[in-house]
Design an enzyme around this catalytic site. Structure first.
Site, PDB file in Angstrom:
ATOM      1  CG  ASP A 174     -17.795 -11.996 -18.632  1.00  0.00           C
ATOM      2  OD1 ASP A 174     -17.054 -12.983 -18.359  1.00  0.00           O
ATOM      3  OD2 ASP A 174     -17.139 -10.812 -18.872  1.00  0.00           O
ATOM      4  CG  HIS A 220       5.580  -5.819  -4.801  1.00  0.00           C
ATOM      5  ND1 HIS A 220       4.390  -5.806  -4.062  1.00  0.00           N
ATOM      6  CD2 HIS A 220       6.118  -5.274  -4.415  1.00  0.00           C
ATOM      7  CE1 HIS A 220       4.023  -4.478  -2.974  1.00  0.00           C
ATOM      8  NE2 HIS A 220       5.426  -3.624  -3.413  1.00  0.00           N
ATOM      9  CE  LYS A 269     -13.887 -12.264 -20.150  1.00  0.00           C
ATOM     10  NZ  LYS A 269     -15.053 -10.844 -20.317  1.00  0.00           N
ATOM     11  CB  CYS A 329       5.071  -3.991   0.036  1.00  0.00           C
ATOM     12  SG  CYS A 329       6.144  -2.654  -0.575  1.00  0.00           S
ATOM     13  CE1 TYR A 330       1.736   1.699   5.466  1.00  0.00           C
ATOM     14  CE2 TYR A 330      -0.218  -0.312   5.875  1.00  0.00           C
ATOM     15  CZ  TYR A 330       0.115   0.976   5.767  1.00  0.00           C
ATOM     16  OH  TYR A 330      -0.259   1.688   7.278  1.00  0.00           O
ATOM     17  N   GLY A 344       0.811  -1.299   0.202  1.00  0.00           N
ATOM     18  CA  GLY A 344      -0.237  -0.367   0.176  1.00  0.00           C
ATOM     19  C   GLY A 344       0.900   1.543   0.181  1.00  0.00           C
ATOM     20  CD  GLU A 382       2.570  -8.946  -4.976  1.00  0.00           C
ATOM     21  OE1 GLU A 382       2.876  -9.142  -4.395  1.00  0.00           O
ATOM     22  OE2 GLU A 382       2.253  -7.833  -4.564  1.00  0.00           O
TER      23      GLU A 382
END
Ligand code: XMP
Length: 515
Positions: A232, A174, A372, A84-85, A57, A176
Site C-alpha cells: 500500500d 446472495h 487490495k 436478501c433484506y 442485513g 455476490e
C-alpha cells in the site's frame, strides 16, 4: 472520480457481505461505493448512480426500528436491485408483505436449489436451475402490485421477483457469494444489460484520473509519506510521485526487522523515482530498544512508538508540509450500514498510528477507494516490480514477532536466511494455495547430531497458510518431498538451526503469526 463517470451505489443495511457486493461490481468493471442506508435522499441524488443495489442485513422489515429506505429512491428512474433484506425491503416499501419464513414454508440457510424463469430480464443469461446461497429468517409472502415472480426454491416461493417496466429486481439469495453458481452472471445482467453500464472501470483509466485529482488538490504544496516497503505505501508513493514529483518526500524508516534484502530493494526502487527519498538506518536504535524484551505486545508497542518518533524527527528536518499521505485502502474505510465501523482497523496491525509532532495541514489518502487487488493492479500500471506489488502480507513489526523471546542481531540474521530459503522454495515449486508463508525462530533448543558431534541449537518452525481473508486459515498441504528438501537445505545452509518443524494448526484456534 469524475462526475460524469458511471457509478453504482450500494446501500448497506448491515450485511456481512457488503464488501463482497462491491468487489463483484468492480470486477465486472464498474465503479461503485458502499454507503450506509442512512444516506440522505439528497446525498443519493448527488451521488448520481446509474443503478442502486440494496444489500442484505440482519433486521426484519416489519420491526419498527429496522433500517428503512426513502421511497423516492424508487423514483430516481434508475434500476434497483434488492438482495436478501434489500429484496424484502423493496417488497415492503412498495406494498408487498414480509413474514417470518417459518410461517410460510421453512427457513433456508446455505446452498439451495433454485429455479429461474429464464424469460425474465434478470435471468435471461442463465440456465433454469442452479444452486444459490440463501440465508434468511424472513420471506416475502406477497409481492407488490406490478411485480412478477421470477424464481423460487422449495422453501421460498419468491426467491426472485421483478417489475421489469420500472426496472426493479429483487433476489432473496446472495448473488455476490461464490456459492451462488450464477451470481456473477446475474449481477452482470443487471448492471450491463439492464442498467446499460459501459463497464470500463479499470486501473488503466483510474491511474490518470487519480493523478489529475491529486494534482488538483495538492497544487504546488508539499507532501510527506512514511514508506514501509509494503504494497500500500509503495503504490501510494509511486502514484504521488507521478502526480507531484519532487514535492513529495518519502521517509523510509529501516528498523532492521525486514526480510532478506528488502530494505535495499525499497531504496533501489524509490531512489530512482522522481521524489525526495530519505532512508533512515535505525536498525541499531530498534535493536537497542528491543534488547531483552520477549513479551509480544511489548515488542509491538516499542516498535510502533519508536517508528513514529524516528519518522517525526525526520519530518522536523523537512519542516512544515501541507499533506501527510496515508496508504489507507477501501476495506478500512467502508462504514457499516448499521452505524459502527464494519472494518475497524485492528489496532495491532498499524505501525504506530499518526505522528503527533508532524506539522501538516491535511491528510491525503490516494488509495482510499481501492480494494487490495486493485491497489496491486494500480502498482503494475505505475511500473512497480511484480515482486513488490504481489508481496504477501508482512506485519509492521516485522521479524520481531517471528522470533520468539528476545531479539538479537544474530537471531535476525539466522531467521532471515532460513526464511529466504523457505520462501524461495515455495515460490519455485509454485505451491498451490500458499497465501502466506514464513519461518519462525523459536526459543526452543534441542539436541542434534551433525558429523561426529553433538549439537544443541534452535528449532525453526515453518508456517504456510491457505486463506482468502486471513480471518480463518488452514495449513497448506505442502508435499512431503518439498518439506524434506527445505528442511535439508535449512539445516545444512543456516548455522544454529538443527531441527525444522512444520506448523499444522488452523486459524482458529491458532493465529497466522506466532506472536
Ligand atoms: P494473525 O496472526 O492475527 O494474522 O492471524 C492475520 C494477518 O495479519 C498479519 N498481522 C499483522 N500485520 N501488523 C501488521 O501489519 C501486525 O502487528 C500484524 N500481526 C499480524 C499477519 O501477517 C496475517 O497476514
Amino acid at each position: 472520480m469524475k462526475a460524469d463517470e458511471e457509478k453504482v451505489l450500494i446501500l448497506d443495511f448491515g450485511s456481512q457481505y457488503n464488501q463482497l457486493i462491491a468487489r463483484r461490481v468492480r470486477e465486472i468493471g464498474i465503479y461503485c461505493e458502499v454507503k450506509p442506508f442512512s444516506l440522505s435522499f439528497k446525498e443519493i441524488e448527488d451521488f448520481n448512480p446509474i443503478a442502486v443495489i440494496l444489500s442484505g442485513g440482519p433486521s426484519s422489515v416489519y420491526d419498527e426500528k429496522s433500517p428503512k429506505i426513502d421511497k423516492r429512491v424508487f423514483e430516481l428512474g434508475v434500476p434497483v436491485l434488492g438482495i436478501c433484506y434489500g429484496a424484502q425491503l423493496m417488497a415492503h416499501t412498495l406494498g408487498g408483505t414480509v413474514v417470518p419464513a417459518d410461517s410460510l414454508a421453512s427457513r433456508e440457510y446455505g446452498r439451495t436449489e433454485t429455479e429461474f424463469n429464464t424469460n425474465s430480464s434478470l435471468f435471461g443469461n442463465i440456465t433454469s436451475k442452479s444452486i444459490t446461497w440463501m440465508s434468511h429468517g424472513d420471506s416475502v409472502k406477497q409481492i407488490p402490485e406490478g411485480f412478477e415472480p421470477i424464481a423460487h426454491s422449495a422453501g421460498c416461493p419468491y426467491a426472485g421477483f421483478e417489475n421489469n417496466e420500472k426496472r426493479f429486481y429483487a433476489v432473496q439469495f446472495h448473488p455476490e457469494v461464490s456459492h451462488t453458481e450464477k451470481g456473477t452472471e446475474i449481477l452482470r445482467t443487471f448492471l450491463v444489460d439492464i442498467a446499460k453500464a459501459k463497464a470500463n472501470w479499470s486501473m488503466v483509466n483510474y491511474k490518470q484520473t487519480a493523478i489529475d485529482a491529486i494534482r488538483a488538490k495538492v497544487k504546488d504544496g508539499k507532501a510527506l509519506l512514511a514508506l514501509s516497503g509494503g504494497v500500500d505505501s509503495s503504490v501510494a508513493a509511486a502514484l504521488m510521485s507521478q502526480a507531484i514529483g519532487e514535492n513529495l518526500t518519502c521517509v523510509f524508516v529501516d528498523h532492521g526487522l525486514m526480510r532478506k534484502d528488502e530494505g535495499d530493494q525499497v531504496e533501489q526502487i524509490f531512489s530512482s523515482y522522481k521524489l525526495n527519498f530519505v532512508r533512515v538506518n535505525a536498525q541499531e536504535l530498534f535493536l537497542d530498544k528491543l534488547s531483552g524484551v520477549s513479551e509480544p505486545e511489548k515488542k509491538r508497542k516499542i516498535i510502533g512508538e519508536e517508528f513514529i518518533r524516528v519518522f517525526e524527527q525526520e519530518a522536523k528536518k523537512i519542516g512544515k508540509v501541507d499533506f501527510l499521505v496515508q496508504g489507507t485502502i477501501y476495506p478500512d474505510v467502508i462504514e457499516s450500514g448499521l452505524g459502527s465501523n464494519a472494518a475497524v482497523i485492528k489496532s495491532h496491525h498499524n505501525v504506530g498510528g499518526l505522528p503527533d509532532y508532524v506539522d501538516f495541514k491535511e491528510i491525503i489518502e490516494p488509495l482510499r477507494y481501492l480494494f487490495k487487488d486493485e491497489v496491486r493492479q494500480l502498482g503494475r500500471e505505475l511500473g512497480l516490480p511484480e515482486y513488490l506489488v504481489s508481496r504477501q502480507p508482512f506485519p509492521g513489526p516485522g521479524l520481531a514477532i517471528r522470533i520468539i523471546g528476545d531479539i538479537t542481531k544474530e537471531k535476525l540474521d539466522v531467521l532471515r536466511e532460513a526464511d529466504w530459503i523457505f520462501r524461495s522454495e515455495i515460490e519455485n515449486a509454485a505451491v498451490k494455495d500458499a497465501s502466506q508463508y514464513f519461518a519462525v525462530l523459536t526459543n526452543t533448543r534441542s539436541v542434534g547430531v551433525m558429523g561426529d558431534g553433538r549439537t544443541y541449537e534452535y528449532t525453526l518452525a515453518l508456517r504456510c497458510v491457505s486463506t482468502s481473508d486471513f480471518m480463518t486459515a488452514t495449513f497448506t498441504r505442502i508435499p512431503y518431498e518439498l518439506l524434506e528438501k527445505i528442511s535439508h537445505r535449512i539445516v545444512n545452509e543456516v548455522p544454529h538451526i538443527n531441527r525444522v518443524v512444520y506448523d499444522i494448526t488452523a486459524k482458529p484456534p491458532a493465529t497466522v503469526e506466532w506472536e
